[in-house]
Scaffold this motif. Structure first.
Motif, short mmCIF file in Angstrom:
data_model
loop_
_atom_site.label_atom_id
_atom_site.label_comp_id
_atom_site.label_asym_id
_atom_site.label_seq_id
_atom_site.Cartn_x
_atom_site.Cartn_y
_atom_site.Cartn_z
N VAL A 187 8.31 5.84 -3.97
CA VAL A 187 8.32 6.19 -2.54
C VAL A 187 7.19 7.16 -2.22
CG1 VAL A 187 9.66 7.20 -0.66
CG2 VAL A 187 10.81 5.81 -2.40
N ASP A 188 6.40 6.78 -1.22
CA ASP A 188 5.27 7.61 -0.79
C ASP A 188 5.64 8.53 0.37
OD1 ASP A 188 3.13 6.22 -2.45
OD2 ASP A 188 3.99 4.55 -1.35
N ARG A 189 6.62 8.11 1.15
CA ARG A 189 7.00 8.92 2.31
C ARG A 189 8.51 8.78 2.52
NH1 ARG A 189 3.41 10.61 6.26
NH2 ARG A 189 4.43 11.62 8.03
N TRP A 190 9.22 9.90 2.47
CA TRP A 190 10.68 9.92 2.62
C TRP A 190 11.06 10.36 4.03
CZ3 TRP A 190 14.28 8.79 -1.25
CH2 TRP A 190 13.79 8.69 -2.55
N CYS A 191 12.16 9.79 4.52
CA CYS A 191 12.80 10.33 5.72
C CYS A 191 14.29 10.45 5.40
CB CYS A 191 12.57 9.45 6.93
SG CYS A 191 12.92 10.34 8.46
N ARG A 194 5.94 -1.24 3.38
CA ARG A 194 7.36 -1.63 3.45
C ARG A 194 8.20 -0.39 3.66
NH1 ARG A 194 8.56 -3.18 -2.94
NH2 ARG A 194 7.89 -1.18 -3.77
N ILE A 195 9.35 -0.59 4.29
CA ILE A 195 10.32 0.47 4.53
C ILE A 195 11.61 0.08 3.83
CG2 ILE A 195 11.66 1.73 6.25
CD1 ILE A 195 9.38 1.24 8.23
N VAL A 196 12.14 0.99 3.02
CA VAL A 196 13.39 0.75 2.30
C VAL A 196 14.45 1.68 2.88
CG1 VAL A 196 14.51 0.70 0.05
CG2 VAL A 196 12.06 0.24 0.23
N PRO A 252 0.81 -1.22 0.00
CA PRO A 252 0.00 0.00 0.00
C PRO A 252 0.84 1.27 0.00
CG PRO A 252 -0.86 -1.58 1.58
CD PRO A 252 0.44 -2.14 1.08
N ALA A 253 1.95 1.24 0.74
CA ALA A 253 2.83 2.42 0.77
C ALA A 253 4.26 1.97 0.97
CB ALA A 253 2.42 3.37 1.90
N THR A 254 5.17 2.73 0.36
CA THR A 254 6.61 2.50 0.55
C THR A 254 7.21 3.71 1.24
OG1 THR A 254 6.79 1.06 -1.39
CG2 THR A 254 8.80 2.15 -0.64
N HIS A 255 7.89 3.46 2.35
CA HIS A 255 8.58 4.50 3.10
C HIS A 255 10.07 4.33 2.84
CE1 HIS A 255 4.94 5.00 5.78
NE2 HIS A 255 4.74 3.80 5.24
N ALA A 256 10.80 5.41 2.65
CA ALA A 256 12.23 5.33 2.37
C ALA A 256 13.03 6.10 3.40
CB ALA A 256 12.54 5.86 0.97
N VAL A 257 14.10 5.49 3.89
CA VAL A 257 15.12 6.15 4.70
C VAL A 257 16.34 6.28 3.80
CG1 VAL A 257 16.66 5.92 6.69
CG2 VAL A 257 14.24 5.26 6.88
N PHE A 258 16.79 7.51 3.57
CA PHE A 258 17.88 7.74 2.62
C PHE A 258 18.90 8.71 3.19
CE2 PHE A 258 19.40 10.06 -1.34
CZ PHE A 258 20.25 9.04 -1.76
N LEU A 316 14.49 5.55 10.83
CA LEU A 316 13.76 4.28 10.80
C LEU A 316 12.62 4.29 11.80
CD1 LEU A 316 13.53 1.39 9.71
CD2 LEU A 316 15.12 0.67 11.50
N ARG A 317 12.86 4.86 12.97
CA ARG A 317 11.79 4.94 13.98
C ARG A 317 10.62 5.78 13.47
NH1 ARG A 317 16.31 5.88 18.61
NH2 ARG A 317 16.54 3.71 19.27
N ALA A 318 10.94 6.89 12.82
CA ALA A 318 9.89 7.75 12.27
C ALA A 318 9.10 7.01 11.20
CB ALA A 318 10.50 9.03 11.71
N ALA A 319 9.82 6.25 10.34
CA ALA A 319 9.14 5.51 9.28
C ALA A 319 8.24 4.42 9.87
CB ALA A 319 10.18 4.90 8.34
N ALA A 320 8.74 3.71 10.87
CA ALA A 320 7.95 2.65 11.50
C ALA A 320 6.70 3.22 12.16
CB ALA A 320 8.79 1.90 12.53
#
Length: 432
Positions: A345-349, A401-403, A320-326, A389-393
Motif C-alpha cells: 500500500v502506497d497511500r492509506w486512508c 487501484r483502490i483496495v 503504479p500505486a495502491t490506495h487502501a481504505v481500512f 473512498l472519495r479521498a482515495a479516488a
C-alpha cells in the motif's frame, strides 16, 4: 414496533451483552416455537471461507433445481441480506412476522441480538417450503445459536485465530469449538488443508462421517481448469469458480465433498456443478470492480484473510500505486494485518466506523505508523468509509487501484448506495 428497524432496535436492547455464548436460552425459545426443518440442513463453520462456501452450495443446489434457503451474517448493507430464499433476500415483512413469533415465545428469557435475529430467520426459513437449508455459524460453533439445529452435513472451512478472547488462542482450541457442529453418523466435511487435530479427534469421538482433504477427496488445477475427485465421483475440466482468489478452490473442493456426501438426498448433476460455480456471486469477497482506478472490495478482517488478500493482490499484476481504505474492530489482531499489507500500500486512508467496537481511524493510523517500513507511504483519516473512498479516488490516477478491506462495516459503507464506479481525480464515485 412496525418496521424491521424497530424490531432490530428492540433486539439490541434485550440483553446487556452483545455476545453471550451458550445454547440454553436459544434452545428453550426454539422448543417453544416448535422450530424444525423437514429438509437437509448444511451447517458451515470456520474462520474464513464460510460465506464463499455457503454461496457455492446455494448456487449449485439452485442450478440443480432445489429450492434453497440460506442464513449468513453479518450483512453488508441491509439486514435482509442475511436471509435468502432461492438466492434472493426475503422481504422485511416476513422477518417482522417472525420477530413477533420470537417475542411471543421468549417470555422472560433474555436473548442477545444475534440469538433473537437467528431465531427469527430460522422461523422464516422453516416456513418457506425448502429442499435444502444452508446455515452459516456466526461465532465458533459449539455454543453458537445456529447450533440449536442439528446439521445433516457439517462443513468446517479454514481455521485460524480470531475472537481469541471467546474461542481460545490456539488453532486446536478454536478447532474444538468449530467441531461442535458435528453430529454422530452424519457427514463432517473438513476443507482446511491442514486441520487442527482437535477437529479430527472430535469427529472420531462422536462417530461422524469424516471427510478429509487429501484422504477422502482432492483437487488438482492448472491455469486453465481444475479437477476434483471424491470417494465415488470425479469432475474433470472444471472452470474456475466465479468467486476470485486462490483460496476459492479450497472452498469449492469442500463444497463438492459436501454435495457428494449428501448425494442420496440431494442429487446434483455435473452440469449443475459447472453452472453453479460459474454463476456464483458473493459481494465483498475479493470483488474486483473495473474502473479507472480499479476497485477491490474484501471483508478480510483477520490476519489469515488479509494474507490471502495480499496474495490475490500480488496476482493482479502491476499498478503504479495502491490506495487502501481500512477500518476494523478494535479487538482484532491489527498488527499482523497492517504488516502484511504494508509493502503493498502506497497511500492509506483509515476510517472510523459506526459501531462502538471499532478502532478509530486515528488509532489505526497510529498502529500503522508504529510498524511501517515504508518511508514513502502516506496516510490520512476519514470519518466514514465513503469519505475515505472519495479521498482515495481524488488522490488516485486512472491506472492505480483502490483496495477497500477490513470489517463488514468498511465494505458495506462504500456499497451503501450501490457499487461505486470510480473516476480518478473525482471525489464523488458514481453509483450503479
Amino acid at each position: 414496533m412496525n418496521t424491521l428497524e424497530d424490531w432490530l432496535a428492540h433486539a439490541e436492547r434485550l440483553h446487556p451483552k452483545a455476545i453471550e455464548l451458550g445454547l440454553d436460552r436459544v434452545r428453550a425459545v426454539a422448543e417453544r416455537m416448535g422450530l424444525r426443518f423437514d429438509c437437509p440442513v448444511f451447517t458451515v463453520a470456520g474462520t474464513n471461507g464460510k460465506g464463499s462456501t455457503v454461496a457455492m452450495l446455494e448456487a449449485i443446489l439452485g442450478e440443480a433445481g432445489f429450492r434453497t434457503g440460506a442464513y449468513t451474517s453479518p450483512h453488508l448493507v441491509r439486514f435482509e441480506e442475511r436471509c435468502r430464499v432461492r438466492g434472493v433476500p426475503v422481504d422485511a415483512s416476513e422477518l417482522i412476522a417472525a420477530c413477533v413469533d420470537v417475542e411471543r415465545a421468549r417470555g422472560q428469557i433474555d436473548l442477545t441480538y444475534f440469538e433473537f435475529t437467528t431465531l427469527a430467520i430460522l422461523r422464516v426459513l422453516s416456513r418457506a417450503g425448502l429442499d435444502a437449508v444452508i446455515l452459516e455459524v456466526g461465532l465458533g460453533g459449539r455454543l453458537d445459536a445456529v447450533n440449536v439445529i442439528d446439521a445433516d452435513c457439517a462443513v468446517i472451512t479454514s481455521i485460524d485465530i480470531d475472537h481469541a478472547e471467546l474461542l481460545g488462542d490456539t488453532r486446536e482450541q478454536i478447532g474444538r469449538e468449530k467441531a461442535g457442529i458435528l453430529r454422530t453418523g452424519r457427514p463432517a466435511i473438513v476443507s482446511d488443508p491442514v486441520p487442527p487435530q482437535s477437529v479430527i479427534d472430535r469427529a472420531v469421538e462422536i462417530g461422524a462421517d469424516l471427510w478429509l482433504p487429501g484422504r477422502d477427496y482432492n483437487f488438482t488445477g492448472d491455469r486453465q481448469q481444475w479437477a476434483w475427485a471424491g470417494r465415488g465421483r470425479r469432475y474433470a475440466g472444471l472452470a474456475y469458480p466465479a468467486l476470485r482468489g486462490a483460496n476459492q478452490l479450497v472452498n469449492a473442493s469442500g463444497v463438492l465433498a459436501a454435495l457428494e456426501a449428501m448425494r442420496p438426498r440431494l442429487p446434483v448433476t455435473a452440469q449443475a456443478v459447472r453452472n453453479g460455480l460459474a454463476l456464483v456471486e458473493l459481494p465483498g469477497r475479493f470483488q474486483v470492480v473495473p474502473g479507472q482506478p480499479a476497485l477491490v472490495l474484501d471483508v478480510a478482517h483477520n490476519p489469515h484473510a488479509v494474507a490471502a488478500l495480499a496474495l490475490n493482490l500480488d496476482a493482479m499484476g502491476f499498478y503504479p500505486a495502491t490506495h487502501a481504505v481500512f477500518g476494523a474492530m478494535a479487538d482484532k489482531d491489527l498488527a499482523p494485518m497492517l504488516q502484511r499489507m504494508d509493502p503493498l500500500v502506497d497511500r492509506w486512508c483509515f476510517t472510523d466506523l459506526p459501531t462502538p467496537r471499532a478502532a478509530s481511524g486515528a488509532a489505526l493510523r497510529a498502529a500503522w505508523q508504529a510498524l511501517t517500513q515504508r518511508g514513502d507511504a502516506a496516510a490520512q483519516v476519514a470519518a466514514s468509509p465513503l469519505e475515505a473512498l472519495r479521498a482515495a479516488a481524488l488522490a488516485a490516477t486512472p491506472t492505480d487501484r483502490i483496495v477497500v478491506f477490513g470489517s463488514f462495516y468498511t465494505v458495506g459503507g462504500v456499497l451503501e448506495h450501490g457499487i461505486p464506479r470510480l473516476q480518478a481525480g473525482r471525489p464523488d464515485p458514481a453509483e450503479r
